[in-house]
Design a protein around this motif. Structure first.
Motif, PDB file in Angstrom:
ATOM      1  N   ALA A  56      41.527  35.254  33.097  1.00  0.00           N
ATOM      2  CA  ALA A  56      42.847  35.116  32.479  1.00  0.00           C
ATOM      3  C   ALA A  56      43.815  34.298  33.324  1.00  0.00           C
ATOM      4  N   GLY A  57      43.334  33.196  33.875  1.00  0.00           N
ATOM      5  CA  GLY A  57      44.186  32.321  34.663  1.00  0.00           C
ATOM      6  C   GLY A  57      44.345  32.734  36.106  1.00  0.00           C
ATOM      7  N   ALA A  58      43.815  33.900  36.476  1.00  0.00           N
ATOM      8  CA  ALA A  58      43.872  34.377  37.854  1.00  0.00           C
ATOM      9  C   ALA A  58      42.437  34.610  38.328  1.00  0.00           C
ATOM     10  N   ARG A  59      42.267  35.485  39.298  1.00  0.00           N
ATOM     11  CA  ARG A  59      40.952  35.949  39.705  1.00  0.00           C
ATOM     12  C   ARG A  59      40.924  37.461  39.557  1.00  0.00           C
ATOM     13  N   LEU A  60      39.738  38.041  39.400  1.00  0.00           N
ATOM     14  CA  LEU A  60      39.652  39.476  39.161  1.00  0.00           C
ATOM     15  C   LEU A  60      40.406  40.269  40.226  1.00  0.00           C
ATOM     16  N   VAL A  61      40.292  39.870  41.480  1.00  0.00           N
ATOM     17  CA  VAL A  61      40.925  40.612  42.560  1.00  0.00           C
ATOM     18  C   VAL A  61      42.437  40.658  42.427  1.00  0.00           C
ATOM     19  N   ASP A  62      43.040  39.682  41.740  1.00  0.00           N
ATOM     20  CA  ASP A  62      44.496  39.589  41.686  1.00  0.00           C
ATOM     21  C   ASP A  62      45.138  40.773  40.972  1.00  0.00           C
ATOM     22  N   PHE A  63      44.436  41.402  40.046  1.00  0.00           N
ATOM     23  CA  PHE A  63      45.023  42.543  39.336  1.00  0.00           C
ATOM     24  C   PHE A  63      45.218  43.722  40.288  1.00  0.00           C
ATOM     25  N   THR A  64      44.214  44.021  41.100  1.00  0.00           N
ATOM     26  CA  THR A  64      44.352  45.108  42.063  1.00  0.00           C
ATOM     27  C   THR A  64      45.368  44.762  43.145  1.00  0.00           C
ATOM     28  N   MET A  65      45.366  43.517  43.600  1.00  0.00           N
ATOM     29  CA  MET A  65      46.323  43.111  44.626  1.00  0.00           C
ATOM     30  C   MET A  65      47.760  43.215  44.114  1.00  0.00           C
ATOM     31  N   ALA A  66      47.980  42.824  42.859  1.00  0.00           N
ATOM     32  CA  ALA A  66      49.321  42.938  42.277  1.00  0.00           C
ATOM     33  C   ALA A  66      49.740  44.401  42.174  1.00  0.00           C
ATOM     34  N   ALA A 290      51.386  37.267  38.941  1.00  0.00           N
ATOM     35  CA  ALA A 290      52.267  36.106  39.028  1.00  0.00           C
ATOM     36  C   ALA A 290      51.535  34.862  39.502  1.00  0.00           C
ATOM     37  N   SER A 291      50.409  35.054  40.193  1.00  0.00           N
ATOM     38  CA  SER A 291      49.641  33.915  40.700  1.00  0.00           C
ATOM     39  C   SER A 291      48.821  33.229  39.611  1.00  0.00           C
ATOM     40  N   ALA A 292      48.765  33.808  38.411  1.00  0.00           N
ATOM     41  CA  ALA A 292      47.919  33.272  37.344  1.00  0.00           C
ATOM     42  C   ALA A 292      48.477  31.971  36.787  1.00  0.00           C
ATOM     43  N   HIS A 293      47.567  31.107  36.348  1.00  0.00           N
ATOM     44  CA  HIS A 293      47.943  29.881  35.661  1.00  0.00           C
ATOM     45  C   HIS A 293      47.934  30.143  34.157  1.00  0.00           C
ATOM     46  N   LEU A 294      48.974  29.695  33.476  1.00  0.00           N
ATOM     47  CA  LEU A 294      49.039  29.907  32.035  1.00  0.00           C
ATOM     48  C   LEU A 294      47.926  29.122  31.348  1.00  0.00           C
ATOM     49  N   PRO A 295      47.238  29.741  30.383  1.00  0.00           N
ATOM     50  CA  PRO A 295      46.161  29.033  29.689  1.00  0.00           C
ATOM     51  C   PRO A 295      46.684  27.880  28.858  1.00  0.00           C
ATOM     52  N   GLY A 296      45.937  26.762  28.856  1.00  0.00           N
ATOM     53  CA  GLY A 296      46.328  25.598  28.081  1.00  0.00           C
ATOM     54  C   GLY A 296      45.952  25.727  26.622  1.00  0.00           C
TER      55      GLY A 296
END
Length: 390
Positions: A56-66, A290-296
């Motif tokens: 979803a524009g990020a990496r799996l780890v980013d959800f837990t880190m957030a 917040a680190s995710a890139h919005l999907p095009g």
């Protein structure tokens, strides 16, 4: 600990990190388990570990880190192992500033011979860090689940209950529960039974169509855990530590609620479907880091057909593609059809029992090379009669 030198990863002194963590006292010591390969994701984790896989524009780890950052955690120890380089660079660049008391990254293969033997062994290897921290409890997190949670509520429940171990649980349909550790709890939340990946999951008493499953999130009394991990047969939380704690009667559940969104995207089918929850609808089921890139536009348009386009993937003009994951860099040629003929798809791509097709650029290259090979007609020698007749 991992440190980048001239583009390569090296190990720095563990004592340096322990001294820094000891100077930052906190009642909670946080450990992130991020060493998994995720073999059921097949080619998606051929080069990188599962927590580093795009989502979803990020990496799996980013959800837990957030989640950890929003919960006010100031320190985290990350246990890495399988192909850690990309994940380590990502964590340092994106999340390092969010943890002022230290974000310590350790590669299990460098910490001890053979690496960590299991999830609990990864914590055992760092017991000196836990002791030096002076923390009362250890918060153990998994790096590859998709959910949104404030850990402070779970920490508060753990302290109020007096339990030695508190485990976060979700309620999922019985048909899906066999892939997880299933718990039984009484009305007060005390765990009375635990069964790892049972064939016949025990339903919840007041919700018989669902089961109570472990989310792999634990709050554990530090002294109790340190004593338990002195035993050499306690290598894994799900297989060893949690069953032992249940047998001792010291486990409490932390319920997340009936409508809580939590996904363990351990298979290609679950990975694709969870991504579509974020891409194919106007409103994602939870906050995207917040680190995710919005999907095009192309990514969203493909999601409307049940497809997931990972970074660098592209659909050619007039291509008809359904229920497909395009791996990073996969370039679908103009007019190509995928997802309509399972037998044809299996010749070239990976197809799951659930109908998800995984396409990588190397698979496409193999298909193209095979189809461009010269066609050799079979040779049928003329019979003697045919020769004489001519």
């Amino acid at each position: 600990m991992l440190r980048e030198q001239n583009g390569r990863w090296a190990i720095t002194s563990l004592s340096q990190r322990r001294h820094r963590m000891q100077s930052q006292t906190s009642p909670t010591f946080c450990v992130l388990l991020a060493g998994g390969q995720g073999s059921r994701l097949h080619e998606l984790t051929a080069m990188d570990c599962k927590p580093a896989v795009p989502f979803a524009g990020a990496r799996l780890v980013d959800f837990t880190m957030a989640n950890a950052a929003r919960s006010g955690l100031r320190q985290m120890l990350v246990a890495l192992q399988y192909r850690p380089q990309l994940l380590a660079r990502h964590l340092r660049a994106v999340w390092g500033p969010q943890f002022p008391a230290g974000l310590a990254l350790y590669d299990g293969m460098s910490v001890q011979p053979g690496g960590y033997r299991g999830t609990a062994d990864a914590v055992r290897a760092h017991l000196p860090d836990l002791t030096a921290s002076g923390a009362d409890e250890v918060l153990v997190l998994s790096a590859d689940h998709v959910y949104q949670m404030d850990y402070r509520a779970m920490l508060h429940r753990h302290r109020e209950s007096g339990a030695k171990l508190t485990v976060a649980v979700d309620e999922i349909p019985l048909a899906q529960a066999g892939r997880f550790g299933v718990l039984t709890a009484d009305a007060a939340g005390r765990v009375t039974a635990f069964d790892e990946k049972p064939r016949h999951p025990q339903p919840i008493a007041d919700r018989p169509t669902h089961a109570l499953v472990s989310m792999g999130i634990y709050v554990i009394d530090r002294l109790w855990l340190s004593d338990l991990l002195r035993r050499t047969d306690m290598d894994d939380f799900g297989q060893d530590v949690l069953p032992e704690a249940v047998a001792q009667g010291v486990v409490q559940v932390h319920r997340t609620g009936a409508d809580f969104y939590w996904r363990d995207v351990g298979t290609l089918d679950s990975y694709r479907l969870a991504q579509l929850d974020f891409l194919a609808t106007g409103t994602p089921p939870l906050l995207v880091p917040a680190s995710a890139h919005l999907p095009g536009r192309e990514v969203r348009r493909a999601a409307g057909q049940g497809n997931v386009l990972l970074p660098g993937a592209h659909l050619g003009r007039r291509a008809r593609v359904r229920q497909t994951i395009l791996a990073p860099g996969a370039m679908i040629p103009d007019g190509m059809v995928i997802g309509e003929d399972p037998d044809e798809d299996r010749r070239w791509f990976r197809v799951t029992p659930g109908g998800t097709v995984l396409v990588t650029q190397s698979m496409l290259a193999r298909r193209r090379a095979e189809q461009q090979r010269p066609c050799q007609l079979p040779f049928y020698p003329l019979s003697t009669a045919q020769t004489q007749g001519s």
